[in-house]
Enzyme design. Structure first.
Site, short mmCIF file in Angstrom:
data_model
loop_
_atom_site.label_atom_id
_atom_site.label_comp_id
_atom_site.label_asym_id
_atom_site.label_seq_id
_atom_site.Cartn_x
_atom_site.Cartn_y
_atom_site.Cartn_z
N CYS A 2 -5.29 5.49 7.56
CA CYS A 2 -5.90 6.35 8.56
C CYS A 2 -5.01 6.50 9.77
O CYS A 2 -3.88 6.02 9.81
CB CYS A 2 -7.25 5.77 8.99
SG CYS A 2 -8.36 5.40 7.61
N ILE A 291 12.40 11.19 -7.74
CA ILE A 291 13.17 12.31 -7.21
C ILE A 291 14.61 12.19 -7.70
O ILE A 291 15.19 11.11 -7.71
CB ILE A 291 13.15 12.30 -5.67
CG1 ILE A 291 11.76 12.70 -5.16
CG2 ILE A 291 14.20 13.24 -5.09
CD1 ILE A 291 11.37 14.13 -5.43
N GLY A 364 8.53 -0.21 -4.06
CA GLY A 364 9.30 -1.43 -4.25
C GLY A 364 9.94 -1.94 -2.98
O GLY A 364 10.82 -2.82 -3.05
#
Length: 631
Positions: A2, A291, A364
């Site tokens: 949040c 990616i 990681g």
């Protein structure tokens, strides 16, 4: 995950305008697209933006305790909240929700500030006590979740998850702290010890702050620290078994969510280890994403695909190309402060990809800092061995002279780039490591600064932050002290800032199981030979994970999440590099010598030097200044 914001008046119980809190929260709406709330009372206001992860239908914030004596706004996740709930119930606590927020409130009411040591999680929160008229602020052990603070001219203290929420307050002055520029040019980010704006600070990781009505602003209190002072005994088999148990516990605890969950997968040791352990306990295929790059030498997507196939994950990937440079203004606005880790761009893209199918993603991050996995740890260890046999009176003149004369051969093979090593050997262990982890060394910075800026900077040098921290570290060796500095400066300032901002920018929660504090505390007690053996970092972790991962994944040279900005600045982005010396925002500051900046760009474009990291720093600084509307 949040976003939180609030205002607390230290001197008088002035009313807080709810609209002011609302505007601050609106500035960080991306952190919590699922809900919002504002609560005010005389002298205090709390605001919250919610990204629903646990107890999706319940646990609205700001949240009141069961007796209405305390109010909470909270950003983060408490992984052991179920165990704490059971313990607190036995002690008489009553719960009305199924989430972790109410557990924090009950823990605070039972144990006060000591509740922090019982929380296993990532968090930044504020608790207001209506009877005592105090505001308690706290941040997790490693600084995964951010918390900015500012003392304002009306006697109030404002706080928020991001700087942009503070700049939404009309009383915040937007004046640059010149020492932060020295920090940024040195490290590529503004460390937690400082902020880009004067008057704004960051609550340090592992610290808390108790504000009292009628009392001056106190000093933050450290509630947790990591120690490298002790050494664990045991054979390899015992250490492996304990490490595997801790890894499994860390991963499993972070898989608790009421929304879709997945993982980032680069194909390296750390993310592959997390995915392997997730697959071990998951009843469904793990959702993974990665990616790739259009520069073949930097593209690791083939390794990610191989791990995905090995563990039967539901895998997705996307390519980063030079066209992504067009998003640099958006990237700068995500961070507010200048941030020049170029891996932020692909990290942002992988977060966008992950958010298409999940709301929580495990990463990681943290293993390199905890288990000595960086190449610089190997160098530091070797250099300290040489320092131990050569006295400083010999090292300083010999290596200092050689280092000054040796060319900065960025174009040469890595084995011939000895300038930094020679200068490091001339210094002591702390000074050498500070130089090794800096992006731009002191000599190079001085050549860029204008005479006016040198006067503004005075005697301050950014490296002092690291050298003083290392010299006072609870540690036995130079490697210990280097890792301690990484965990205290580099990790919260660079790695965790990067992941928090880009993940929150797309409404994604990132969790770091390899930063479970029990796991890191275990790693800090390992003998050096178990962390680092020869040129092999993370030795015990790799040995432990051989039961899951192939050797060519575990032991191939570390690549890192590298963006090909070197090639970009000589190709499609050469014009952006060439205009650095005349960039509007940088030119207005008067901090730099324009001719020096132009020479840096020209040398890079013509291939005479690799100045890509410095050019990226200058570009991100320029765009950040434009976004902040300051000079």
């Amino acid at each position: 995950m949040c976003g939180i914001a609030g205002i607390f008046h230290l001197e008088t119980a002035k009313p807080v305008d709810p609209l002011r809190i609302e505007r601050m929260c609106d500035a960080i709406a991306h952190r919590g697209p699922d809900g919002q709330g504002v609560w005010t009372a005389p002298g205090v206001g709390l605001g919250h933006r919610r990204l629903s992860i646990i107890d999706v239908a319940g646990s609205p914030q700001p949240m009141a305790s069961s007796d209405d004596r305390t109010m909470l706004v909270f950003n983060g996740e408490i992984y052991n909240y179920r165990e704490l709930r059971q313990e607190l119930r036995v002690l008489g606590a009553v719960f009305q929700t199924d989430g972790d927020s109410e557990v924090i409130l009950a823990a605070w009411q039972k144990w006060g500030p000591e509740c922090l040591s019982r929380l296993n999680g990532i968090f930044a929160f504020a608790i207001y006590d209506l009877d005592a008229r105090t505001l308690f602020l706290a941040r997790d052990r490693f600084g995964v979740k951010p918390l900015f603070l500012a003392e304002l001219s009306d006697g109030s203290v404002a706080f928020a998850s991001e700087l942009k929420a503070l700049t939404a307050h009309p009383l915040l002055r937007r004046e640059i702290d010149p020492l932060s520029i020295e920090d940024f040019l040195t490290w590529g980010y503004v460390p937690d010890a400082r902020s880009i704006l004067k008057g704004v600070t960051k609550l340090p990781a592992g610290h808390s702050l108790l504000l009292r009505y009628g009392s001056p602003m106190p000093t933050p209190r450290q509630w947790w620290d990591i120690s490298f002072a002790d050494r664990r005994k045991g054979n390899f088999e015992d250490l492996e078994a304990e490490l595997l148990h801790l890894l499994r516990e860390a991963v499993a605890s972070r898989m608790v969510a009421d929304v879709p969950l997945g993982a980032f997968l680069s194909g390296g040791v750390d993310s592959s280890s997390v995915v392997a352990l997730m697959a071990e306990v998951s009843s469904a295929p793990v959702k993974t994403c990665s990616i790739g790059f259009d520069v073949a030498s930097l593209d690791e997507s083939a390794y990610a695909r191989r791990i995905a196939e090995r563990f039967g994950t539901e895998h997705r990937e996307r390519l980063v190309s030079p066209d992504d440079f067009e998003a640099v203004d958006t990237l700068a606005s995500i961070f507010d402060e200048p941030f020049a880790d170029a891996s932020a761009l692909p990290t942002w893209r992988v977060c966008q990809l992950a958010r298409e199918s999940v709301t929580v993603a495990l990463s990681g991050d943290g293993a390199d800092e905890a288990f000595a996995g960086y190449r610089r740890h190997v160098f530091q260890h070797g250099e300290d061995r040489l320092r131990s046999v050569l006295p400083a009176m010999l090292r300083r003149p010999v290596f200092g002279t050689l280092g000054a004369l040796y060319p900065k051969a960025d174009w040469a093979p890595r084995s011939l780039r000895a300038k930094t090593t020679l200068l490091s050997l001339a210094a002591d262990s702390a000074e050498g490591y500070a130089r090794a982890i800096s992006v731009t060394g002191p000599e190079h910075r001085n050549a860029l600064y204008s005479a006016d800026f040198k006067r503004l900077r005075g005697d301050y040098r950014a490296e002092t932050l690291v050298t003083e921290l290392m010299r006072g570290a609870p540690a036995r060796s130079g490697l210990d002290r280097a890792q301690y500095a990484d965990l205290k400066v580099w990790l919260p300032g660079d790695i965790l800032t990067k992941v928090d901002r880009v993940s929150m920018a797309v409404g994604l929660e990132a969790r770091e199981p390899l930063l479970d504090h029990r796991l890191v505390e275990f790693a800090a007690t390992l003998p050096e030979a178990v962390r680092l053996r020869g040129k092999q970092g993370k030795w015990l972790m790799k040995r432990t994970m051989r039961r899951y991962l192939p050797d060519d994944v575990l032991y191939r040279p570390k690549q890192g999440f590298v963006t090909p900005i070197d090639e970009w600045f000589r190709g499609p982005l050469a014009s952006a590099a060439g205009s650095i010396g005349t960039s509007a925002a940088l030119a207005r500051t008067g901090w730099f010598d324009p001719r020096s900046l132009s020479k840096v760009a020209e040398a890079h474009i013509q291939g005479r030097a690799n100045n890509s990291r410095l050019l990226w720093q200058l570009l991100m600084l320029d765009r950040s200044l434009e976004g902040l509307g300051v000079s």
